[in-house]
Design a protein around this motif. Structure first.
Motif, PDB file in Angstrom:
ATOM      1  N   PRO A 257       0.814  -1.232   0.000  1.00  0.00           N
ATOM      2  CA  PRO A 257       0.000   0.000   0.000  1.00  0.00           C
ATOM      3  C   PRO A 257       0.841   1.272   0.000  1.00  0.00           C
ATOM      4  O   PRO A 257       0.453   2.274  -0.619  1.00  0.00           O
ATOM      5  CB  PRO A 257      -0.818  -0.127   1.291  1.00  0.00           C
ATOM      6  N   LEU A 258       1.986   1.256   0.680  1.00  0.00           N
ATOM      7  CA  LEU A 258       2.853   2.433   0.670  1.00  0.00           C
ATOM      8  C   LEU A 258       3.392   2.715  -0.719  1.00  0.00           C
ATOM      9  O   LEU A 258       3.551   3.886  -1.111  1.00  0.00           O
ATOM     10  CB  LEU A 258       4.012   2.217   1.646  1.00  0.00           C
ATOM     11  N   THR A 259       3.647   1.674  -1.500  1.00  0.00           N
ATOM     12  CA  THR A 259       4.230   1.841  -2.830  1.00  0.00           C
ATOM     13  C   THR A 259       3.194   2.224  -3.873  1.00  0.00           C
ATOM     14  O   THR A 259       3.461   3.059  -4.743  1.00  0.00           O
ATOM     15  CB  THR A 259       4.941   0.544  -3.258  1.00  0.00           C
ATOM     16  N   PHE A 260       1.998   1.655  -3.787  1.00  0.00           N
ATOM     17  CA  PHE A 260       1.012   1.819  -4.853  1.00  0.00           C
ATOM     18  C   PHE A 260      -0.066   2.844  -4.537  1.00  0.00           C
ATOM     19  O   PHE A 260      -0.853   3.186  -5.422  1.00  0.00           O
ATOM     20  CB  PHE A 260       0.351   0.470  -5.149  1.00  0.00           C
ATOM     21  N   LEU A 261      -0.135   3.322  -3.303  1.00  0.00           N
ATOM     22  CA  LEU A 261      -1.140   4.322  -2.938  1.00  0.00           C
ATOM     23  C   LEU A 261      -0.425   5.569  -2.450  1.00  0.00           C
ATOM     24  O   LEU A 261      -0.204   5.760  -1.257  1.00  0.00           O
ATOM     25  CB  LEU A 261      -2.077   3.772  -1.852  1.00  0.00           C
ATOM     26  N   VAL A 262      -0.057   6.422  -3.372  1.00  0.00           N
ATOM     27  CA  VAL A 262       0.728   7.601  -3.023  1.00  0.00           C
ATOM     28  C   VAL A 262      -0.150   8.794  -2.668  1.00  0.00           C
ATOM     29  O   VAL A 262       0.292   9.708  -1.971  1.00  0.00           O
ATOM     30  CB  VAL A 262       1.681   7.972  -4.186  1.00  0.00           C
ATOM     31  N   SER A 263      -1.385   8.801  -3.141  1.00  0.00           N
ATOM     32  CA  SER A 263      -2.286   9.913  -2.822  1.00  0.00           C
ATOM     33  C   SER A 263      -2.790   9.774  -1.394  1.00  0.00           C
ATOM     34  O   SER A 263      -3.046   8.666  -0.910  1.00  0.00           O
ATOM     35  CB  SER A 263      -3.468   9.950  -3.792  1.00  0.00           C
ATOM     36  N   ASN A 264      -2.941  10.900  -0.743  1.00  0.00           N
ATOM     37  CA  ASN A 264      -3.405  10.904   0.640  1.00  0.00           C
ATOM     38  C   ASN A 264      -4.813  10.334   0.770  1.00  0.00           C
ATOM     39  O   ASN A 264      -5.145   9.676   1.755  1.00  0.00           O
ATOM     40  CB  ASN A 264      -3.353  12.323   1.198  1.00  0.00           C
ATOM     41  N   SER A 265      -5.647  10.544  -0.235  1.00  0.00           N
ATOM     42  CA  SER A 265      -7.036  10.080  -0.168  1.00  0.00           C
ATOM     43  C   SER A 265      -7.164   8.575  -0.352  1.00  0.00           C
ATOM     44  O   SER A 265      -8.203   8.002  -0.020  1.00  0.00           O
ATOM     45  CB  SER A 265      -7.875  10.786  -1.234  1.00  0.00           C
TER      46      SER A 265
END
Length: 304
Positions: free
Chosen positions: A242-250
């Protein structure tokens, strides 16, 4: 023929007619504890204290002010209930949105991984496809691969298809990873499934799909429930992907949001403890709700 006379007792009854005294069942079953029993009990209590100690530290430091932490350290009790750390984390990272993202990702992965595991295991464990053993070994090896080895190929692939920084990328990745383990486990379970039950269903006119959904799935429901619970908790606690693939705060999840409080040279310990407590509460509530289901599923295979 000689007969043996039984001397009477004072109240006129023979000795053979007097019922022998019996101890209550509870006293008959009661056994004195040996030294080994006390040693095992003490070791279990010590192990439980060691496991619970980190959670107690998180709970104590979550309601402690930075001044109390500086003066007394992590082991001291707070002088007053301090809620600013929880409020600061809640507002800073928009915790309800992170909570919803984690719930959606974990829930969809748990359901999809169980369904795919059932279909794969039905083909491998009962269908007896060719090369069944090698396919199961392949699933096992795929499950043993470290996530670090998958990051770049997955990043390149989802970047090309336009799913980077999208929760569906994480859902697809974890569905494949969890279903690999579920396929390996259920294939072993379905491989020992009674053939008489399947033959009886076939004689009654049931098709392969009817045998799967009306016979196999209801019988293996405890095992599937345990898999779903584990898949949900494992996916909830994942951090690297999740840290690598979800960079947007939302789009970020709860474990990723906790790292927003950690700086390069400075970290607020009390606020970080409050964030860890907020991240722990949903999984704890989920576990308590499905504790009976988990216990029944684990013990179902131990009793015929």
């Amino acid at each position: 023929m000689a007969t043996t006379l039984v001397p009477p007792v004072e109240d006129g009854r023979t000795r053979s007619s007097i019922p022998s005294p019996r101890l209550p069942k509870a006293k008959q079953r009661k056994r004195k504890k040996t030294v080994a029993d006390w040693v095992i009990l003490g070791a279990a209590i010590a192990f439980g204290v060691l496991v619970a100690l980190p959670f107690l530290l998180i709970l104590v430091n979550s309601f402690k002010s930075p001044q109390d932490y500086t003066n007394g350290g992590p082991l001291s009790l707070p002088t007053a209930i301090y809620l600013d750390g929880i409020v600061a984390f809640w507002e800073r990272v928009d915790f309800p949105a992170k909570l919803w993202n984690s719930f959606v990702i974990s829930g969809v992965v748990a359901l999809a991984a169980v369904v795919i595991s059932v279909l794969n295991a039905y083909a491998l464990g009962i269908g007896r496809v060719r090369g069944r053993t090698w396919i199961i070994i392949l699933f096992l090896l795929a499950n043993m691969l470290p996530q670090e080895a998958l990051l770049y190929p997955l990043y390149f692939m989802f970047k090309q298809v336009g799913l980077y920084d999208n929760i569906w990328a994480v859902i697809i990745i974890f569905t494949v990873i969890q279903s690999a383990f579920g396929t390996y486990l259920l294939s072993s379970v379905y491989g020992t499934f009674p053939k008489e039950v399947l033959e009886a269903a076939s004689l009654d006119g049931a098709s392969r799909w009817q045998i799967l959904w009306r016979v196999i799935v209801p019988i293996s429901r405890p095992t599937l429930s345990v898999l779903a619970i584990f898949f949900f908790i494992w996916t909830w606690n994942e951090f690297l992907i999740p840290l690598t693939f979800l960079v947007s705060n939302s789009n970020q999840t709860v474990p990723v949001a906790i790292t927003a409080l950690q700086g390069d040279r400075l970290m607020d310990v009390t606020t970080t403890s409050a964030s860890a407590l907020l991240g722990l509460i949903p999984t704890l509530v989920f576990f308590l709700i499905f504790q009976r289901t988990l216990t029944r599923g684990i013990t179902a295979g131990a009793v015929k």
